[in-house]
Design an enzyme around this catalytic site. Structure first.
Site, mmCIF file in Angstrom:
data_model
loop_
_atom_site.group_PDB
_atom_site.id
_atom_site.type_symbol
_atom_site.label_atom_id
_atom_site.label_comp_id
_atom_site.label_asym_id
_atom_site.label_seq_id
_atom_site.Cartn_x
_atom_site.Cartn_y
_atom_site.Cartn_z
ATOM 1 N N CYS A 53 13.570 10.893 6.820
ATOM 2 C CA CYS A 53 13.606 10.455 8.222
ATOM 3 C C CYS A 53 15.005 10.607 8.816
ATOM 4 O O CYS A 53 15.153 10.671 10.026
ATOM 5 C CB CYS A 53 13.157 9.008 8.307
ATOM 6 S SG CYS A 53 14.093 7.958 7.211
ATOM 7 N N LYS B 88 0.856 -1.196 0.000
ATOM 8 C CA LYS B 88 0.000 0.000 0.000
ATOM 9 C C LYS B 88 0.888 1.241 0.000
ATOM 10 O O LYS B 88 1.475 1.590 1.026
ATOM 11 C CB LYS B 88 -0.928 0.043 1.216
ATOM 12 C CG LYS B 88 -2.004 1.106 1.016
ATOM 13 C CD LYS B 88 -2.415 1.816 2.280
ATOM 14 C CE LYS B 88 -1.673 3.079 2.564
ATOM 15 N NZ LYS B 88 -1.803 4.188 1.648
ATOM 16 N N GLU C 268 10.023 1.224 10.353
ATOM 17 C CA GLU C 268 10.995 2.281 10.035
ATOM 18 C C GLU C 268 10.270 3.590 10.260
ATOM 19 O O GLU C 268 9.457 4.004 9.432
ATOM 20 C CB GLU C 268 11.463 2.157 8.586
ATOM 21 C CG GLU C 268 12.272 0.912 8.288
ATOM 22 C CD GLU C 268 13.680 0.965 8.849
ATOM 23 O OE1 GLU C 268 14.047 1.961 9.505
ATOM 24 O OE2 GLU C 268 14.423 -0.008 8.648
ATOM 25 N N GLU D 218 10.340 16.001 15.092
ATOM 26 C CA GLU D 218 10.871 15.854 13.740
ATOM 27 C C GLU D 218 10.308 17.014 12.907
ATOM 28 O O GLU D 218 9.090 17.131 12.759
ATOM 29 C CB GLU D 218 10.382 14.504 13.196
ATOM 30 C CG GLU D 218 10.964 14.121 11.881
ATOM 31 C CD GLU D 218 10.470 12.746 11.411
ATOM 32 O OE1 GLU D 218 9.310 12.381 11.683
ATOM 33 O OE2 GLU D 218 11.261 12.051 10.768
#
Ligand code: NAP
Length: 483
Positions: free
Chosen positions: A290, A181, A256, A387
């Site tokens: 990331c 997906k 992850e 983040e």
């Protein structure tokens, strides 16, 4: 609308059991170009039922695929690799169109995506078992390895191709089948890759793609007992939710997730090299990776020098549509991302931060944001704790090695971090003290298919790439043989 020369790559349908298909409802979702806000096309708005069909197709395809030899599977993966390289330019254009990253970065990501297929085609041949020296006379102890079975993958928009192959390559090489997906904002890169997998002769049902309602698709992928493993790349909150959902059927998971990478420059560093590394570690993909440097820590003696040089380079970064060759910084993924970045910067400024470069939405409008450098930041600001996922660099000054190690580790995340120093003793000490899955020393980019990529703490579980990356797609089986 951008032209691709191989039009068979631009797919607006999903791929289930070797068939290109629409949602059962016939409904679609629109996909937009983040640079121009133009509609690129639509994708099927699929949900639970289509996901079940995809899982069942993967289950039917499993016996034949897992019974091929590793060499036979490798040949198909290498054929897929070759087609990706041959179509690199078109795939890069599709990526830039839907994701926004500059064309040179998209080309790079296509090579990177392809590299996982080549690597795991070979690794699949090296899934060795063990013969264990027996603890009793008349017994033989043997360990064999088997593909785990039907696997699911859910991927983000920031690396629309590499995150697909980083999961599909080890899964298929190990003899597993898959349901993918992709992110709703970047589905066309995934669909194009799967079109090439079909052309490479990967049999029907071995790889399936569904797009649409993420909570329904994710709900089925995580609850259906046929699925034995989920590999997810995305944000930490969604990762936690999916892991919880997987618990009921005890699926193996690879996660992850997000990061909050410190980038540490010591007094003894090569400052020009550190500035180069900082630029790439921060501003690649407009700060939306990331492993992007999130917090810069610069030791007091070199602070002024580093900040001055970094600011000059940031101010000169060309911002524009990724399809224009001079562009180094493309748009953010959507206007909401640019708005959120503005909120983060404004909050920091209200708490005392100083803007040295940028600081606001770019004059190009839409989802463009100016590459930004902030000083006078402190640990209570959200730019330091969360983040950022945008082109904003907050810089701290530090005094001692011990202080910076504590500051760097003071986060729930543990994905990537960076150190610049020329003192080998210091490098080794700091490397050991940093609580991160990956440490770049005197480099600003560290991902490669040959090394283990992944994080600790809230940044995830498991590793992708390298000899370790295939292990998550394998089940260990033990035979105790009485003679
Ligand atoms: P995200 O919002 O978590 O989405 C990632 C994927 O999850 C998308 O396919 C999304 O689908 C899907 N999703 C969202 N809600 C879901 C649900 N309830 N059930 C099932 N699937 C669901 O993350 P993102 O904004 O795309 O990506 C950015 C994040 O990914 C950042 O935190 C970044 O650090 C992380 N990341 C980590 C790595 C790594 O290797 N550690 C690599 C790249 C990115 P829709 O698009 O349809 O919503």
């Amino acid at each position: 609308m951008m032209k691709v020369s191989n039009t068979t790559l631009f797919k607006t349908q999903c791929f289930i059991d070797g068939q290109w298909c629409d949602a059962i409802s016939g409904l679609n979702v629109d996909v937009f170009n983040p640079a121009t806000q133009e509609k690129i096309g639509t994708i099927p708005n699929m949900g639970t039922k289509e996901t079940q069909l995809a899982i069942e197709a993967a289950e039917r395809a499993l016996p034949e695929w897992r019974n091929l030899t590793a060499q036979e599977r490798a040949r198909k993966l290498l054929a897929w690799h070759k087609l990706i390289i041959e179509n690199q330019e078109d795939l890069a254009k599709i990526m830039t169109m839907e994701q926004g990253k500059p064309l040179f970065e998209s080309r790079g990501e296509i090579s990177f995506a392809a590299s996982y297929l080549e690597w795991f085609a070979e690794e699949g041949k090296r899934i060795y078992g063990d013969v264990i020296p027996s603890n009793q006379k008349g017994r033989r102890l043997i360990v064999t390895k088997e593909p785990i079975g039907v696997c699911a993958a859910i991927t983000p928009w920031n690396f629309p191709s590499a995150m697909i192959t980083r999961k599909a390559a080890p899964a298929l090489a190990a003899g597993c089948t898959m349901v993918l997906k992709p992110a709703s904002q970047t589905p066309y890169s995934a669909l194009a890759l799967v079109a090439l997998a079909e052309q490479a002769g990967i049999p029907a049902g071995v790889i399936n793609v569904v797009t649409g309602k993420s909570s329904e698709i994710g709900g089925e992928l995580t609850s259906n007992p046929i699925v034995r493993k989920l590999s997810f790349t995305g944000s930490t909150p969604i990762g936690i939710q999916l892991m919880r959902q997987c618990a009921e059927t005890m699926k193996k998971v690879t996660m992850e997730l997000g990061g909050n990478a410190p980038f540490i420059v010591f007094n003894d560093a090569d400052i020009d090299a550190a500035v180069e590394g900082a630029l790439i570690a921060k501003y690649r993909n407009a700060g939306q990776t990331c492993v992007c440097a999130n917090r810069f820590y610069v030791q007091e003696d070199v602070y002024e020098q580093f900040v001055t040089k970094f600011a000059q380079r940031i101010a000169a970064l060309p911002v524009g549509n990724g399809i224009e060759l001079e562009t180094i910084i493309g748009p953010m993924i959507d206007e909401k991302a640019a708005q959120n970045t503005q909120i983060l910067v404004d909050e920091a400024v209200n708490q005392g931060a100083e803007i040295l470069v940028g600081g606001k939405r770019h004059s190009l409008g839409g989802s463009f944001f100016e590459p930004t450098l902030l000083t006078n930041v402190n640990v209570d600001m959200r730019v330091a704790r969360e983040e950022i996922f945008g082109p904003v660099a907050p810089v701290f000054k530090f005094v001692s090695e011990q202080d910076v190690i504590e500051a760097a580790n003071d986060t729930e995340f543990g994905l990537a971090c960076y150190i610049y120093s020329r003192d080998v003793g210091r490098i080794w000490n700091v490397y050991e003290a940093l609580e991160y899955g990956m440490v770049g020393v005197n480099v600003g980019v560290l991902a490669t298919e040959v090394a283990p990529f992944g994080g600790i703490k809230s940044s995830g579980l498991g590793r992708e790439g390298s000899k370790y990356g295939i292990e998550d797609y394998i089940e260990i089986k033990y035979m105790c043989l009485g003679l």
